[in-house]
Scaffold this active site. Structure first.
Site, PDB file in Angstrom:
ATOM      1  CG  HIS A 124      16.823 103.287  -0.351  1.00  0.00           C
ATOM      2  ND1 HIS A 124      17.329 104.247  -1.384  1.00  0.00           N
ATOM      3  CD2 HIS A 124      17.497 102.316  -0.782  1.00  0.00           C
ATOM      4  CE1 HIS A 124      17.313 103.569  -2.245  1.00  0.00           C
ATOM      5  NE2 HIS A 124      17.335 102.357  -1.919  1.00  0.00           N
ATOM      6  CG  ASP A 201      11.791 104.670   2.109  1.00  0.00           C
ATOM      7  OD1 ASP A 201      10.513 103.531   2.175  1.00  0.00           O
ATOM      8  OD2 ASP A 201      12.380 104.550   2.300  1.00  0.00           O
ATOM      9  CE  LYS A 227      13.049  98.670  -2.469  1.00  0.00           C
ATOM     10  NZ  LYS A 227      14.186  97.582  -2.602  1.00  0.00           N
TER      11      LYS A 227
END
Ligand code: PLP
Length: 407
Positions: A124, A201, A227
C-alpha cells in the site's frame, strides 16, 4: 455454515439495514473500512455521555476513569496480538501514522547513506512513501521484492536482496489490492538471519486471521482500528521493547516528557515516549469494544467463514464472461480484485452503486501493483464477516447487468 450465526452478526450492524439508491445495501468495501457493530457505537456514546475527559493528566474522577479505559485498550491490544509487554503497544492514529512514526524514528537512529530498506511489490502507498521519504533524506536505497503474475512474492529474489546494507524489511501481511497472504514468518526468519528487523503491515490481517507477534517474532507491526470494526482515527504500532527503547521519539509535546526545562527535556518511558499530545481518546477507548467483538466471535471462526465465502465468490465471479481475476495467489484472504474485458472499472462501480452495491474501483493506493499488471485499476470487492452468499449473488447479478449496459 454451522457454528457461525450470520443472522445474529448482521443484526449487530445497524448500517447494514439501510437502503442505498432505493436498494438494500450490499457493502463490499470492507478493505477500505468496515461497518461498526452496535457494541462499538454504544461504547462511543457511553464515552461522551459518561466519561469524556482528557487522559493521563487529571487527578479528578472523570480523568481517572477515561485514563483507565484508555489503558484497558492497551492491555486488550496486548492480549489480542499476544505482545509480551503492554508498553510495547503504541496507540497511533492508524496504520499510516504508525509506519510514518517508525520510518522517521528508526531512520533517525539506524539508517545512513548507502543503507537499504526492503519493501515488496504489493505494498500500500502507506508502506512505500514513508520509506521513500526516509531514503531521500538519508541517501539510502529502496529495494523491492518482486512478485509473480499470481501476486506471490519471489522468495528467492528476496533472499538475494538481503545484505549487510539492509536496515529494515517492511512488508504487508495481506495485500489490500490482491488479497495475497504473504509467508510472513519465513520473511521474518530470513531477515533475522541477516540481522535485520521487520515491520509487518497488518492493516488487512488482524480482522481476518489470528496474529501472534511473539510466535512470528516480528519486530514491529501496525494496524488500524477502522478496518477491524472499530472507530476511525486510532491504530496501533507494536514494537519489541528493545527496539522501542533504542529509537528516539517522533513528536515532542505533552505526555511524552518526564521533565522539561529550556535547557533540556528528558523523555517519558514507554509507551508514552511515542504518544505526544492528546490522543483520539474516544477512538482509543472504543477500540477495546471492537477487540471484544472480534474475540467473542473468534478469529478462527471468522477466518473459516470468510475463506468459504471467498471460495464461493471466486467461483461465481470467474463464471462471468470476460472477467479476469487480478491476484490469484494460493493463499488469499477476503479480497476479489478483477477487471472485465473492454470495460473501465469505474463504469462498473458507478452502475453497481446505483444498485446499492458498494465496491471500490481504482488503484487501491497500490499503484505499482496496477503498473505491474498494466491496468489502470481494478474493481475490488472486499469481504467482512457479515457478508453473505446473497451479497455475492447480488454482486454477480449487478456485474452481469453492467456488462449488458456497457458492452
Ligand atoms: N496498509 C494496508 C495494507 C492498507 O490496506 C491500508 C488502508 O487501506 C493502510 C495500510 C493504511 O491504513 P490507514 O489509512 O487506516 O492508515
Amino acid at each position: 455454515m454451522k457454528d457461525f450465526d450470520i443472522g445474529r452478526i448482521r443484526a449487530d450492524f445497524p448500517l447494514l439495514r439501510r437502503e442505498v439508491n432505493g436498494k438494500p445495501l450490499v457493502y463490499l468495501d470492507n478493505g477500505a473500512t468496515t461497518q461498526k457493530p452496535q457494541q462499538v457505537i454504544d461504547a462511543i456514546i457511553h464515552y461522551y455521555q459518561d466519561m469524556n475527559s482528557n487522559v493521563h493528566r487529571g487527578v479528578h474522577y472523570l480523568s481517572q476513569i477515561s485514563t483507565d479505559a484508555f489503558e484497558v485498550t492497551r492491555r486488550k491490544v496486548q492480549a489480542f496480538i499476544h505482545a509480551e509487554h503492554e508498553h510495547e503497544i503504541i496507540i497511533t492514529k492508524g496504520a499510516t501514522d504508525g509506519i510514518n512514526l517508525l520510518a522517521q524514528c528508526y531512520g533517525k537512529a539506524f539508517v545512513h547513506a548507502g543503507d537499504e530498506i526492503i519493501i515488496s511489490a504489493m505494498e500500500h502507498h502507506s508502506n512505500i512513501v514513508p520509506w521513500q521519504m526516509l531514503c531521500e533524506d538519508k541517501g539510502a536505497v529502496l529495494k523491492v521484492i518482486p512478485m509473480n503474475s499470481d501476486g506471490e512474492l519471489d522468495m528467492e529474489q528476496y533472499q538475494a536482496l538481503l545484505s549487510p546494507k539492509t536496515k529494515m524489511v517492511a512488508v504487508t501481511y495481506v495485500s489490500n489490492a490482491l488479497g495475497t497472504i504473504n509467508p510472513i514468518a519465513e520473511i521474518i526468519a530470513l531477515a533475522h538471519q541477516n540481522g535485520t528487523p521487520v515491520l509487518v503491515d497488518a492493516a488487512q490481517a488482524v480482522q481476518h486471521l489470528k496474529v501472534d507477534v511473539q510466535a512470528l517474532d516480528v519486530d514491529f507491526l501496525v494496524f488500524s482500528g477502522h478496518k477491524m470494526y472499530g472507530p476511525t482515527g486510532v491504530g496501533v504500532l507494536y514494537g519489541k521493547e528493545k527496539w522501542l527503547n533504542a529509537i528516539p521519539p517522533y513528536q515532542g509535546g505533552g505526555d511524552m516528557i518526564k521533565d522539561v526545562t529550556f535547557e533540556k527535556t528528558t523523555y517519558n518511558e514507554l509507551p508514552f515516549k511515542f504518544e505526544a499530545g492528546t490522543p483520539n481518546i474516544e477512538a482509543g477507548i472504543c477500540l477495546a469494544a471492537a477487540i471484544d467483538y472480534l474475540e467473542e466471535i473468534g478469529l478462527d471462526r471468522i477466518k473459516a467463514y470468510e475463506d468459504d465465502l471467498l471460495a464461493y465468490a471466486t467461483e461465481k465471479l470467474l463464471a462471468i464472461e470476460g472477467l479476469k481475476m487480478i491476484g490469484t495467489a494460493e493463499h488469499k484472504s477476503s479480497v476479489l480484485s478483477f477487471v472485465i474485458k473492454g470495460i473501465h472499472p469505474y463504469d462498473v462501480g458507478v452502475i453497481l452503486d446505483k444498485l446499492g452495491i458498494a465496491v471500490r474501483t481504482g488503484h487501491h493506493c497500490a499503484q505499482p501493483v496496477m503498473d505491474q499488471y498494466r491496468i489502470p485499476g481494478t474493481i475490488r470487492a472486499s469481504l467482512a464477516m457479515y457478508n453473505t452468499r446473497e451479497d455475492i449473488d447480488a454482486l454477480v447479478a449487478g456485474i452481469e447487468r453492467a456488462v449488458k449496459m456497457l458492452l
